[in-house]
Design a protein around this motif. Structure first.
Motif, short mmCIF file in Angstrom:
data_model
loop_
_atom_site.label_atom_id
_atom_site.label_comp_id
_atom_site.label_asym_id
_atom_site.label_seq_id
_atom_site.Cartn_x
_atom_site.Cartn_y
_atom_site.Cartn_z
N PHE A 237 26.59 35.03 -29.54
CA PHE A 237 26.05 34.41 -28.31
C PHE A 237 25.92 32.92 -28.58
O PHE A 237 25.54 32.51 -29.67
N ARG A 238 26.24 32.14 -27.56
CA ARG A 238 26.04 30.68 -27.66
C ARG A 238 24.84 30.32 -26.82
O ARG A 238 24.80 30.62 -25.62
N SER B 33 19.66 46.13 -30.10
CA SER B 33 19.94 46.28 -28.66
C SER B 33 21.36 45.83 -28.34
O SER B 33 22.05 46.46 -27.54
N LYS C 257 24.23 47.99 -26.55
CA LYS C 257 24.90 47.50 -25.33
C LYS C 257 26.41 47.45 -25.53
O LYS C 257 27.17 47.64 -24.58
N THR D 204 27.63 51.11 -25.22
CA THR D 204 27.54 51.73 -23.90
C THR D 204 28.36 50.99 -22.84
O THR D 204 28.32 51.34 -21.66
N GLY D 205 29.07 49.94 -23.25
CA GLY D 205 29.96 49.24 -22.32
C GLY D 205 29.29 48.15 -21.51
O GLY D 205 29.90 47.59 -20.61
N ILE D 206 28.04 47.82 -21.84
CA ILE D 206 27.35 46.75 -21.10
C ILE D 206 27.92 45.39 -21.52
O ILE D 206 28.13 44.52 -20.69
N LEU D 207 28.17 45.23 -22.81
CA LEU D 207 28.68 43.94 -23.32
C LEU D 207 30.10 44.10 -23.85
O LEU D 207 30.48 45.17 -24.34
N TYR D 208 30.85 43.01 -23.78
CA TYR D 208 32.19 42.97 -24.36
C TYR D 208 32.07 42.49 -25.80
O TYR D 208 31.43 41.47 -26.06
N GLN E 195 12.54 49.55 -21.62
CA GLN E 195 12.18 48.36 -20.83
C GLN E 195 12.78 48.39 -19.42
O GLN E 195 12.38 47.62 -18.58
N ASP F 251 22.34 45.82 -16.39
CA ASP F 251 22.59 46.90 -17.36
C ASP F 251 22.54 48.26 -16.68
O ASP F 251 23.36 49.14 -16.96
N LEU G 170 25.70 48.89 -14.93
CA LEU G 170 26.84 49.04 -15.85
C LEU G 170 26.81 50.39 -16.56
O LEU G 170 27.83 50.87 -17.03
N LEU G 171 25.63 51.00 -16.61
CA LEU G 171 25.52 52.30 -17.27
C LEU G 171 25.85 53.45 -16.32
O LEU G 171 25.93 54.60 -16.74
N ARG H 156 32.55 39.38 -17.34
CA ARG H 156 33.03 39.30 -18.73
C ARG H 156 32.12 38.40 -19.57
O ARG H 156 32.11 38.47 -20.79
N TYR I 20 28.85 38.24 -19.06
CA TYR I 20 27.48 38.77 -18.95
C TYR I 20 26.87 38.95 -20.34
O TYR I 20 27.48 39.53 -21.22
N GLU I 21 25.66 38.42 -20.49
CA GLU I 21 25.01 38.49 -21.81
C GLU I 21 23.83 39.44 -21.84
O GLU I 21 23.15 39.56 -22.85
N ASN J 70 16.55 41.18 -22.02
CA ASN J 70 15.59 42.23 -22.38
C ASN J 70 14.31 42.16 -21.57
O ASN J 70 13.26 42.60 -22.01
N ARG J 71 14.40 41.57 -20.36
CA ARG J 71 13.17 41.47 -19.59
C ARG J 71 12.71 42.86 -19.15
O ARG J 71 13.52 43.68 -18.72
N ILE J 72 11.40 43.06 -19.27
CA ILE J 72 10.84 44.36 -18.90
C ILE J 72 10.76 44.45 -17.38
O ILE J 72 10.33 43.51 -16.73
N GLY J 73 11.16 45.58 -16.81
CA GLY J 73 11.08 45.69 -15.36
C GLY J 73 11.33 47.10 -14.86
O GLY J 73 11.78 47.96 -15.60
#
Lengths: 348, 269
Positions: free
Chosen positions: A23-24, A74, A78, A81-85, A115, B104, B107-108, B257, B259-260, B263-266
């Motif tokens: 990550f940048r 985490s 991610k 599970t395919g959330i991140l590349y 969360q 997230d 995406l799941l 692509r 997307y980072e 971890n915000r709780i919600g």
């Protein structure tokens, strides 16, 4: 570091090779002046969240994936599970590439991120279950049977018609796990499922995870900061720190071989009389004592035989140090400078 | 494979489920629901009096726009906006969904991300806007088959375009970290411009209103077509709308692509 488990990718639930993710992030010093300077000349820091990790998870296994905050747990989940590349490396979950075959994989995995809730806050869980059945293309009759089954196993019959906002945290987590199992996933990813729960509820959640694994053969990939979760549910543990796997082995192996220390607790008929190279008396009060044995300098057998020879012992127990201490020790050993982290100046 | 049922990228039936589900959640708070729906209709009604007084004072024509033209724009924009936010209410929440990591959850799930995000939320007050537009149209125009057909088509086009613009503006959050304020301003700008007669704008503003802030595509082109239908111009309108939809979808997927997560709780509300 311990060698990785060698398992074939076909039999594996999860297979990861040289996975890497960076990550940048923009760095900003405090103050308004620094804010203006960063507009013109931003300082960018590259953080290696996952640094070339490789591992396998077998089908039906319960694996603990642990590490301190910011270790890369985490991010790894991610990526799985395919959330991140990923930036590089290879990931296969149930034989699928998570980011290229995200939808196909989603039908076969369940996730509970402590969360992030998949239940609607203002509606009762039964409504969320019904919507999720639609999202997972489960037909009405099958969804009804599955909800009935999960309601019974998770003991949530009384909760189904109560709005989620009125449930306690423990009740909500039970409903969350039930929701994640609605589509009968083959792998369950649990991120801190027992966080904030009291001991009784924690034990109940652990029981449910064990039941799901035993009866449905669901592979469980669990992250937790709670040593009890790891000790009571998992057979294998992977410790990640600074994006790298620093331990990969069975929980028992970790407890008994990683730290060459044993705690000997004694109850005696008279105050302790004992002195030996490699043994430290941690506590000695009245007719009770606690010793810490360094196994690199002395064997447990010689310690026990000397104790028995010189003292009248009523009770004796030998235990590995608490898991929390072992984990803290692993983290401590890997607190080296982070070579995967660098700061550069440039445009974002 | 243990899940049953036909697997579809995003079935139309899921839109119905989301609508029922969101409506049920809104009705949980009955008073707030009614206040939002009727409050919005009342709020919109105030502007009609403003236009009535304006036309009375300066005559029946403002640069070729008559009172009924302005009412037609109001009707299709109110109903189009209402339809957009009732059916695809998450378009204006995309920035928040991205920077809080709530994406997230989508995406799941085994559904195409963008429609799943858009259709999963309803803005209840939009029901008031939608109904208000219909009432206004019926009250200010003859209810003929031709008029009703054009009204329905333009409401659908306005709803599609408004959603596409929001998706495009908010997708910038993927690239710049947080484009929420810009996206809100740009979306409001488009609605503000569309409610005024297009003929009052000149020069570069005309280009702007056909592109970045496409008020012309939602307002005065539909008005012109409603007055006198021209199939070629209508075709061009569809093409322009389609181009913006394609650009919006592309921007969202390019952004995805990058997307980072977070971890915000919600919880989902």
């Amino acid at each position: 570091m311990k060698p990785q488990h060698a398992t074939s990718a076909v039999a594996s639930a999860v297979s990861v090779r040289s996975l890497r993710k960076e990550f940048r992030t923009k760095q900003k010093l405090p103050g308004l002046g620094a804010a203006f300077r960063s507009l013109v000349h931003p300082s960018i820091r590259t953080i290696t969240a996952v640094d070339g990790v490789s591992f396998e998870v077998e089908r039906g296994e319960i694996l603990a994936f642990i590490g301190p905050n910011g270790a890369g747990k985490s991010t790894t989940i991610k990526l799985l599970t395919g959330i991140l590349y990923p930036d590089s490396g290879e990931v296969r979950v149930l034989g699928l590439d998570p980011h290229r075959e995200r939808r196909a994989l989603a039908y076969r995995i369940g996730t509970v991120f402590g969360q992030k809730s998949q239940l609607w806050f203002h509606l009762p869980p039964s409504d969320s279950f019904s919507l999720l059945a639609g999202i997972y293309d489960i037909d009405r009759e099958r969804a009804k049977r599955r909800i009935e089954f999960l309601t019974e196993v998770f003991g949530i019959g009384d909760l189904l018609t109560t709005p989620v906002r009125k449930l306690s945290l423990g009740q909500r987590i039970r409903c969350e796990i039930a929701a994640s199992l609605l589509h009968e996933p083959e792998i369950l990813f649990l991120d801190e499922p027992t966080i904030g729960l009291d001991v009784v509820v924690k034990e109940r959640i652990r029981d449910l995870i064990r039941t799901v694994n035993r009866e449905d053969g669901v592979t469980v990939f669990l992250t937790s900061h709670d040593a009890g979760d790891i000790e009571k549910i998992c057979r294998r543990v992977m410790v990640v720190n600074h994006g790298r796997i620093v331990w990969n082995g069975s929980v028992n192996e970790m407890k008994y071989t990683l730290l060459n220390r044993r705690i000997v607790s004694l109850k005696l008929e008279a105050p302790l009389v004992f002195s030996m190279e490699g043994v430290e008396i941690v506590k000695s009060k009245g007719y009770a004592a606690k010793l810490e044995v360094d196994l690199t300098r002395v064997t447990i057998e010689s310690v026990v035989s000397t104790l028995l020879r010189e003292n009248k012992i009523v009770d004796i127990s030998i235990a590995a140090p608490p898991l929390e201490e072992i984990i803290a020790s692993i983290y401590g050993r890997t607190e080296a400078p982070v070579d995967g982290e660098q700061t550069t100046d440039g445009d974002e | 494979m243990r899940t049953v049922g036909r697997r579809r990228a995003f079935p139309v039936s899921l839109i119905g489920r989301y609508l029922r589900f969101n409506l049920a959640a809104a009705i949980e708070y009955r008073t707030a629901f009614l206040v939002q729906v009727f409050g919005m209709a009342l709020n919109n009604s105030a502007f009609i009096f403003f236009w009535l007084i304006l036309f009375e004072r300066i005559g029946s024509d403002i640069r070729g726009y008559e009172f009924s033209d302005v009412m037609f724009v109001w009707a299709i924009v109110a109903s189009g906006y209402g339809l957009a936010v009732v059916v695809m209410g998450n378009a204006s929440q995309i920035s928040r969904i991205v920077y809080t990591g709530e994406l997230d959850v989508y995406l799941l799930q085994p559904k195409t991300v963008l429609p799943n995000v858009l259709f999963s939320r309803m803005v209840v007050s939009g029901i008031g806007d939608f109904l208000y537009g219909i009432v206004l149209f019926v009250a200010t125009h003859p209810v003929t088959a031709r008029n009703v057909a054009l009204f329905v088509v333009f409401v659908a086009l306005v709803a599609t375009l408004m959603t596409a613009m929001r998706v495009l503006y908010h997708s910038l959050t993927f690239f710049f970290g947080n484009a929420e304020a810009f996206a809100l301003t740009a979306s409001d700008l488009a609605v503000s411009f569309v409610l005024y007669p297009g003929s009052i704008f000149r020069g570069p503003a005309v280009w702007l209103l056909h592109s970045l802030v496409p008020a012309a595509l939602m307002g005065y082109i539909p008005v012109a077509l409603f007055r006198e239908f021209d199939p070629v111009r209508f075709g061009l309108l569809i093409l322009a709308d389609g181009a913006i939809v394609v650009i919006a979808i592309a921007a969202f997927h390019l952004g995805l692509r990058r997307y980072e997560s977070g971890n915000r709780i919600g919880t989902r509300t």
